[in-house]
Design a protein around this motif. Structure first.
Motif, PDB file in Angstrom:
ATOM      1  N   ILE A  74       0.780  -0.891   0.388  1.00 59.51           N
ATOM      2  CA  ILE A  74       0.364  -0.325  -0.083  1.00 59.51           C
ATOM      3  C   ILE A  74       0.671   0.920  -0.173  1.00 59.51           C
ATOM      4  CG2 ILE A  74      -2.104   1.034   1.266  1.00 59.51           C
ATOM      5  CD1 ILE A  74      -2.943  -1.250   2.229  1.00 59.51           C
ATOM      6  N   VAL A 104       1.336   4.319  -2.758  1.00 59.77           N
ATOM      7  CA  VAL A 104       1.209   5.759  -1.796  1.00 59.77           C
ATOM      8  C   VAL A 104       1.848   6.949  -3.295  1.00 59.77           C
ATOM      9  CG1 VAL A 104       1.149   7.035  -0.243  1.00 59.77           C
ATOM     10  CG2 VAL A 104      -0.433   4.949  -0.092  1.00 59.77           C
ATOM     11  N   ALA A 105       3.171   6.068  -2.886  1.00 63.21           N
ATOM     12  CA  ALA A 105       4.198   6.380  -2.859  1.00 63.21           C
ATOM     13  C   ALA A 105       4.090   6.549  -4.788  1.00 63.21           C
ATOM     14  CB  ALA A 105       5.774   6.002  -2.437  1.00 63.21           C
ATOM     15  N   GLY A 124       1.287   6.505  -6.341  1.00 60.04           N
ATOM     16  CA  GLY A 124      -0.089   7.509  -6.382  1.00 60.04           C
ATOM     17  C   GLY A 124       0.688   8.797  -7.302  1.00 60.04           C
ATOM     18  N   ALA A 125       0.984   9.229  -5.574  1.00 66.11           N
ATOM     19  CA  ALA A 125       1.939  10.674  -5.320  1.00 66.11           C
ATOM     20  C   ALA A 125       3.114  10.722  -6.779  1.00 66.11           C
ATOM     21  CB  ALA A 125       2.398  10.618  -3.798  1.00 66.11           C
ATOM     22  N   VAL A 175       0.824  12.249  -9.062  1.00 65.38           N
ATOM     23  CA  VAL A 175       0.324  13.787  -9.307  1.00 65.38           C
ATOM     24  C   VAL A 175       1.701  14.415  -9.295  1.00 65.38           C
ATOM     25  CG1 VAL A 175      -0.139  14.805  -7.458  1.00 65.38           C
ATOM     26  CG2 VAL A 175      -1.728  12.469  -7.678  1.00 65.38           C
ATOM     27  N   ALA A 176       2.530  14.035  -8.419  1.00 67.29           N
ATOM     28  CA  ALA A 176       4.174  15.141  -8.664  1.00 67.29           C
ATOM     29  C   ALA A 176       4.454  15.298 -10.069  1.00 67.29           C
ATOM     30  CB  ALA A 176       5.205  14.930  -8.010  1.00 67.29           C
ATOM     31  N   PHE A 233       2.137  17.078 -12.122  1.00 64.76           N
ATOM     32  CA  PHE A 233       2.954  18.431 -12.202  1.00 64.76           C
ATOM     33  C   PHE A 233       3.574  19.081 -12.524  1.00 64.76           C
ATOM     34  CE2 PHE A 233      -0.765  18.715  -8.304  1.00 64.76           C
ATOM     35  CZ  PHE A 233      -1.539  19.948  -8.832  1.00 64.76           C
ATOM     36  N   ARG A 245      -8.513   0.422   4.662  1.00 68.93           N
ATOM     37  CA  ARG A 245      -6.826   1.208   4.452  1.00 68.93           C
ATOM     38  C   ARG A 245      -6.799   1.633   3.060  1.00 68.93           C
ATOM     39  NH1 ARG A 245      -3.672  -4.235   6.644  1.00 68.93           N
ATOM     40  NH2 ARG A 245      -3.572  -4.021   8.563  1.00 68.93           N
ATOM     41  N   ALA A 295      -5.521   4.869   2.335  1.00 69.43           N
ATOM     42  CA  ALA A 295      -4.307   5.041   0.836  1.00 69.43           C
ATOM     43  C   ALA A 295      -4.632   6.552   0.560  1.00 69.43           C
ATOM     44  CB  ALA A 295      -3.427   3.321   0.155  1.00 69.43           C
ATOM     45  N   THR A 323      -4.126   9.605   2.417  1.00 68.40           N
ATOM     46  CA  THR A 323      -2.156  10.042   2.578  1.00 68.40           C
ATOM     47  C   THR A 323      -2.028  10.660   0.796  1.00 68.40           C
ATOM     48  OG1 THR A 323      -2.147   7.501   3.805  1.00 68.40           O
ATOM     49  CG2 THR A 323      -0.438   8.552   3.341  1.00 68.40           C
ATOM     50  N   ALA A 324      -2.330   9.521  -0.347  1.00 64.23           N
ATOM     51  CA  ALA A 324      -1.714  10.322  -1.633  1.00 64.23           C
ATOM     52  C   ALA A 324      -1.859  11.661  -1.390  1.00 64.23           C
ATOM     53  CB  ALA A 324      -1.947   9.388  -2.328  1.00 64.23           C
ATOM     54  N   LEU A 342      -0.640  14.203   0.067  1.00 58.57           N
ATOM     55  CA  LEU A 342       0.194  14.409   0.077  1.00 58.57           C
ATOM     56  C   LEU A 342       1.304  15.072  -0.672  1.00 58.57           C
ATOM     57  CD1 LEU A 342       3.544  13.586   1.273  1.00 58.57           C
ATOM     58  CD2 LEU A 342       3.111  11.318  -0.477  1.00 58.57           C
ATOM     59  N   ALA A 343       0.419  14.704  -2.281  1.00 57.97           N
ATOM     60  CA  ALA A 343       0.179  15.699  -3.701  1.00 57.97           C
ATOM     61  C   ALA A 343      -0.202  17.013  -2.792  1.00 57.97           C
ATOM     62  CB  ALA A 343      -0.953  14.627  -4.823  1.00 57.97           C
TER      63      ALA A 343
END
Lengths: 280, 621
Positions: free
Chosen positions: A33, A37-38, A40-41, A44-45, A48, B3, B7, B10-11, B14-15
């Motif tokens: 997970i 998450v990483a 996904g972020a 997104v980054a 951008f 969860r 998650a 969190t994403a 974070l974004a």
């Protein structure tokens, strides 16, 4: 679930209470997970990043432009409008032209008494509009937007300039002089072409057109012809057109679809005197 | 499910955090003169790969086509762009045919802009950015302008023995339009090099004149198999109106360089008769037309704008020799200088009624004193047609160069390791090279007298022995007594990030060297202001070890020293992000954030996979 798993003997020592809480977090699923998450972020980054880069190199779409009547003698010319509103946004002093301000400035120019006092290429009242451009912005220090419109006055054989302040919506200066001949407009070009075809010198051109188009008859309305023209002033080689320069004269280039040009350069059309002149 | 939702949250957080923090990196810079003059797509501001950049406003004129205003150059290490040109545009394009039967003046009697502007297609602008602009009443807005950063080949190369090959590729910022005038098509191009040079040129393509053939052999060139069709030779004289505005100031002057042989010869060299040349510089005080002779050149100088060496900024005008069509008063010059006037726009057949039909010859007739110089640059090209020039004609170019002279005190893209070279460095050791200590020579002579009993051995450090090494200095080094203090912008900086330092106590306007210790790294030579104060900005070199470092600033005239210490941080990801934020763009910051997250994610995924496999192995066991 993790807590119930058996740890085989001889492997790592059984986890202490504190580490077991940590171990509860560091499960494959939690890590998976976390990885998602990483990712996904990161996505997104990166989006951008791309957007920021794109924004840095391109600008928002401009609203689609509306073409306006090219000549002041056209039916729907800004010069003939009842009223034209100022542009929604006034460009900065050194900006490129906007269609809206050109339309507005042409309308304003036509409200000046000098406009109605002049005559167009057809001999009707009203100056013949030629062009609108940004008036040299470095000679003004107030940051206001000024355009310069050029007209030809067939009544006096003069070039007329109007400095129009777009910011204040006023004509600030009108100057006129003879002897200067900017490039001809569409209306002047078309009229010159009609005059050439209507003249005693037309036959060789008509014959040339027929030979190149399998016998077609050349008329001013012939769709196969693409016209270009330049204003003509007398030079050493142009005997026969000595008054061109003081008069407004035009030389027409007529290109047939597909490339070849008709032989039109031996002739000059004097729009001021409505005559066709052979030059050589 | 919870969860997964967690998650996702969190994403998103974070974004969101990145979204909020990103704009913080952008600091509001004061508006430049160019930025204040135009807006939207008309305003171009571009930092090239080298770090140097250009700004200008562009617009399209019905007659002249592409017009650039408020052109400014920013050397890599300068905080702001400096103005170069108030304006530049075509002023005329004169095309007389050698038979004398035809002559065109394309800018005024045909138009280069307006209805002549061609739509920019992929083949015109394969890699650049296409701008839409309003061109004429019939078409309104069309894609009309192409802006590209293009490779320009090797920018500089210097192979310094035992130091480094200092070399880099350069790039140009190029803006162009295409115009179709009768059978010819012209590309108007301005090429801004990353070193401050500007190449101005016009390319001619399209087709040869379909109606200009002659049977006079000496006035054309046969291009048909029967040797009957002599295509008429002709000239293209392109004129540019270059309105100089160096550093936005008044009082620019025009100077002429004239290099002549003294009549004497040197005695060294291969030939033994090397001519001795003198270059004299004289001021052109009044409006004039010039036709350059061999070893003559012109520049426009702004005496009140000085570079870091105290030299006046200027631009030289480099024109091709012997190309002018010197047969008519409209075309018989290479460069003419006039005062900038809003009604002197075209080089001939001027279209502004207050100077109707006038030419440069008329503008200079009163010989006015030059106070705001405009250069009218005329580049001729005699086109004796070739077989190859038939449809579609290969593009042929004509143009000139505006060449910066002392605009920057050194190469504006100078590599860090060469900044110490400023002037004659004969006898100055290369600070990038730490000389290896050579062993002291051993005494070779036997003692002449036998030692007497009871004599003491020579004291340590006596003649012929090497001095004992002192204790290695701390990372920050020893402070010099009596040195002035240095104030730093940041107490702690990562390698690759920008640090600023301020100090006083130097002689007015003197050159000051900056060296970072303990391993001495020369950061460059800077200039103190009139009060003897110095404010420098430098990049902490990559590879600088973490810890305390000492910056020593030494005045080259007064020998005054200022020094202070700051801390170099570990090259942590956060520090790298911070460094990028100060040296790069927001896009860089985002991209790097993304990469760091990707790496982190991959690490987590890898660990996850490892743990799963371990558990599976355990389950099987």
């Amino acid at each position: 679930m993790t807590e119930t798993q058996q740890v085989p003997e001889g492997d790592s020592p059984p986890p202490a209470r504190q580490t077991s809480r940590w171990a509860r977090l560091v499960t494959p699923r939690a890590l998976g997970i976390g990885s998602a998450v990483a990712a996904g972020a990161a996505a997104v980054a990166l989006v951008f990043a791309t957007q920021t880069a794109v924004q840095a190199t391109s600008s928002p779409e401009s609203p689609a432009s509306t073409p306006i009547a090219a000549d002041s003698t056209d039916e729907n010319a800004p010069e003939k409008a009842e009223v034209i509103a100022p542009p929604a946004t006034i460009p900065a002093a050194y900006d490129m032209l906007s269609g809206a301000e050109v339309e507005y400035v042409r309308y304003l120019g036509a409200q000046d008494p000098a406009f109605a006092a002049g005559k167009d290429v057809f001999g009707e009242p009203g100056l013949q509009f030629l062009s609108t451009d940004v008036a040299d912005p470095s000679s003004y220090g107030d940051g206001q937007r000024r355009l310069i419109s050029l007209y030809y006055d067939y009544a006096t054989n003069e070039l007329v300039s109007m400095i129009v302040n777009v910011t204040t919506g006023s004509v600030e200066d009108v100057t006129r002089a003879s002897g200067s001949q900017p490039a001809p407009t569409d209306a002047e070009t078309t009229l010159a072409w009609e005059m050439l075809l209507d003249s005693e010198y037309s036959q060789p051109i008509v014959d040339e057109f027929a030979s190149m188009t399998d016998g077609s008859v050349l008329t001013p309305a012939s769709q196969e012809i693409f016209l270009t023209a330049h204003s003509f002033t007398t030079d050493a080689g142009s005997f026969g057109a000595e008054s061109c320069g003081i008069d407004r004269c035009v030389q027409v280039l007529a290109q047939i679809d597909g490339g070849p040009f008709l032989t039109t350069t031996p002739y000059v059309i004097n729009l001021s005197t409505s005559t066709v002149l052979p030059v050589s | 499910m919870k969860r997964i939702l967690g998650a996702t949250t969190t994403a998103a957080l974070l974004a969101g955090g990145l979204v909020l923090t990103a704009p913080v990196a952008a600091t509001a810079a004061p508006q430049t003169l160019t930025e204040a003059s135009c807006s939207g797509d008309s305003f171009v501001s571009k930092k090239l790969e080298s770090g140097s950049g250009w700004e200008f406003c562009w617009r399209l004129d019905t007659y002249r086509g592409l017009v650039l205003d408020k052109v400014a150059y920013q050397p890599r290490d300068d905080a702001f762009p400096t103005m170069v040109l108030d304006s530049i545009a075509l002023g005329q394009l004169n095309v007389p045919y050698d038979t004398g039967a035809t002559e065109f003046n394309d800018v005024t009697t045909y138009q280069v802009g307006g209805r002549r502007l061609q739509e920019i297609t992929d083949v015109d602008c394969p890699t650049g950015q296409v701008f839409t602009a309003w061109v004429d009443a019939n078409r309104g807005e069309i894609p009309a302008v192409c802006l590209t950063e293009e490779d320009s080949g090797i920018a500089y190369r210097s192979n310094i023995a035992n130091d480094a090959v200092y070399a880099a590729q350069g790039t140009d910022l190029v803006i162009h339009t295409m115009s179709r005038i009768g059978w010819y098509e012209y590309q108007t191009e301005y090429r801004f090099h990353d070193d401050g040079e500007i190449s101005v040129r016009l390319g001619a393509t399209g087709d040869l004149s379909p109606s200009d053939y002659t049977n006079v052999i000496n006035q054309g060139w046969p291009i048909d198999p029967e040797n009957e069709d002599y295509s008429v030779s002709h000239y293209h004289s392109a004129f540019w109106r270059v309105d100089f505005g160096i550093d936005s100031g008044e009082g620019q002057i025009v100077e002429k360089f004239k290099t002549t042989h003294t009549g004497e010869y040197g005695t060294t060299g291969d030939t033994g008769k090397t001519p001795i040349l003198n270059t004299e510089i004289s001021q052109i005080t009044n409006e004039v037309k010039t036709l350059g002779a061999n070893r003559e050149a012109y520049r426009v100088v702004q005496p009140s704008s000085l570079n870091a060496d105290g030299h006046a900024r200027s631009y030289e005008i480099i024109v091709p020799r012997d190309q002018a069509y010197n047969l008519n008063p409209e075309t018989d010059y290479d460069i003419a200088f006039t005062n900038a006037k809003s009604d002197e726009i075209h080089a001939s057949y001027n279209l502004i009624p207050s100077k109707a039909n006038q030419a440069v010859t008329d503008y200079i007739a009163d010989g006015e004193e030059l106070v705001d110089p405009v250069a009218w640059v005329n580049v001729g090209f005699h086109h004796i047609n070739r077989d190859e020039d038939q449809s579609p004609m290969p593009i042929h170019w004509q143009g000139f160069t505006l060449y910066p002279r002392d605009f920057a005190a050194q190469n504006p893209n100078i590599p860090e390791g060469r900044k110490w070279v400023n002037g004659n460095m004969t006898g100055v050791p290369n600070p990038n090279i730490t000389p290896a200590p050579t062993a002291a020579p051993q005494p070779t002579t036997e003692p002449t007298t036998a030692p007497t009993d009871g004599s003491t051995p020579p004291a340590e450090g006596g003649e012929g022995s090497t001095p004992a090494p002192t204790d290695a200095p701390a990372e920050g080094g020893e402070a010099t007594p009596g040195a002035n203090p240095v104030t730093f912008g940041h107490a702690e900086v990562a390698p690759g990030a920008t640090q600023t330092a301020t100090a006083g106590g130097f002689a007015p306007n003197e050159s000051v060297t900056a060296v970072l210790h303990s391993d001495p790294v020369n950061l460059g030579t800077f200039q103190a202001n009139a009060e003897g104060e110095l404010s420098v900005q430098f990049i902490v070199p990559e590879g600088t070890p973490a810890g305390e470092h000492r910056l020593v600033l030494t005045g080259q005239t007064s020998s005054a020293v200022a020094e202070g210490t700051f801390t170099v941080a570990e090259a942590s990801p956060a520090a790298i992000l911070g460094a990028l934020a100060t040296t790069g763009t927001d896009a860089n910051r985002w991209a790097l954030s993304g990469l760091v997250l990707l790496v982190a994610g991959a690490g987590l995924a890898g660990t996850s996979m490892f743990l799963r496999r371990q558990q599976e192995a355990k389950a099987q066991a």
